[in-house]
Write a protein that holds these residues in place. Sequence first.
Motif, PDB file in Angstrom:
ATOM      1  N   ARG A 279      44.535  -0.372  21.648  1.00 29.63           N
ATOM      2  CA  ARG A 279      44.738   0.836  20.828  1.00 29.63           C
ATOM      3  C   ARG A 279      44.759   2.079  21.700  1.00 29.63           C
ATOM      4  O   ARG A 279      45.591   2.961  21.523  1.00 29.63           O
ATOM      5  CB  ARG A 279      43.623   0.965  19.789  1.00 29.63           C
ATOM      6  CG  ARG A 279      43.842   0.126  18.582  1.00 29.63           C
ATOM      7  CD  ARG A 279      42.892   0.547  17.477  1.00 29.63           C
ATOM      8  NE  ARG A 279      42.464  -0.635  16.767  1.00 29.63           N
ATOM      9  CZ  ARG A 279      41.261  -0.829  16.274  1.00 29.63           C
ATOM     10  NH1 ARG A 279      40.343   0.091  16.413  1.00 29.63           N
ATOM     11  NH2 ARG A 279      40.967  -1.923  15.642  1.00 29.63           N
TER      12      ARG A 279
ATOM     13  N   LYS B  59      47.943   4.580  22.372  1.00 29.30           N
ATOM     14  CA  LYS B  59      47.778   6.000  22.052  1.00 29.30           C
ATOM     15  C   LYS B  59      48.098   6.864  23.268  1.00 29.30           C
ATOM     16  O   LYS B  59      48.787   7.887  23.155  1.00 29.30           O
ATOM     17  CB  LYS B  59      46.339   6.250  21.576  1.00 29.30           C
ATOM     18  CG  LYS B  59      46.065   7.641  21.121  1.00 29.30           C
ATOM     19  CD  LYS B  59      46.623   7.875  19.753  1.00 29.30           C
ATOM     20  CE  LYS B  59      46.092   9.186  19.215  1.00 29.30           C
ATOM     21  NZ  LYS B  59      46.695   9.527  17.956  1.00 29.30           N
TER      22      LYS B  59
ATOM     23  N   GLU C  26      51.149   9.584  23.719  1.00 30.95           N
ATOM     24  CA  GLU C  26      50.928  10.999  24.015  1.00 30.95           C
ATOM     25  C   GLU C  26      51.481  11.429  25.359  1.00 30.95           C
ATOM     26  O   GLU C  26      51.984  12.531  25.500  1.00 30.95           O
ATOM     27  CB  GLU C  26      49.421  11.309  23.954  1.00 30.95           C
ATOM     28  CG  GLU C  26      48.862  11.266  22.559  1.00 30.95           C
ATOM     29  CD  GLU C  26      47.398  11.646  22.504  1.00 30.95           C
ATOM     30  OE1 GLU C  26      46.878  12.176  23.498  1.00 30.95           O
ATOM     31  OE2 GLU C  26      46.776  11.414  21.444  1.00 30.95           O
TER      32      GLU C  26
END
Length: 50
Positions: free
Chosen positions: A38, A42, A46
């Motif tokens: 995860r 992420k 980003e």
Amino acid sequence: MFGLSGSELLCYGGLAGMGLAVLLTAVSAVIFCVTGRRIKSKLEEEYGRF
């Protein structure tokens, strides 16, 4: 207690403790792998792929 001597209790208690430690290590590894995926996705979302 349970018909075991003190040294037998220490021996079997130690074995049980080591078994518990191995079990908790396996559970922690699975949790860290899942959360690591995860976090990685992420970060890629980003900051892009490195």
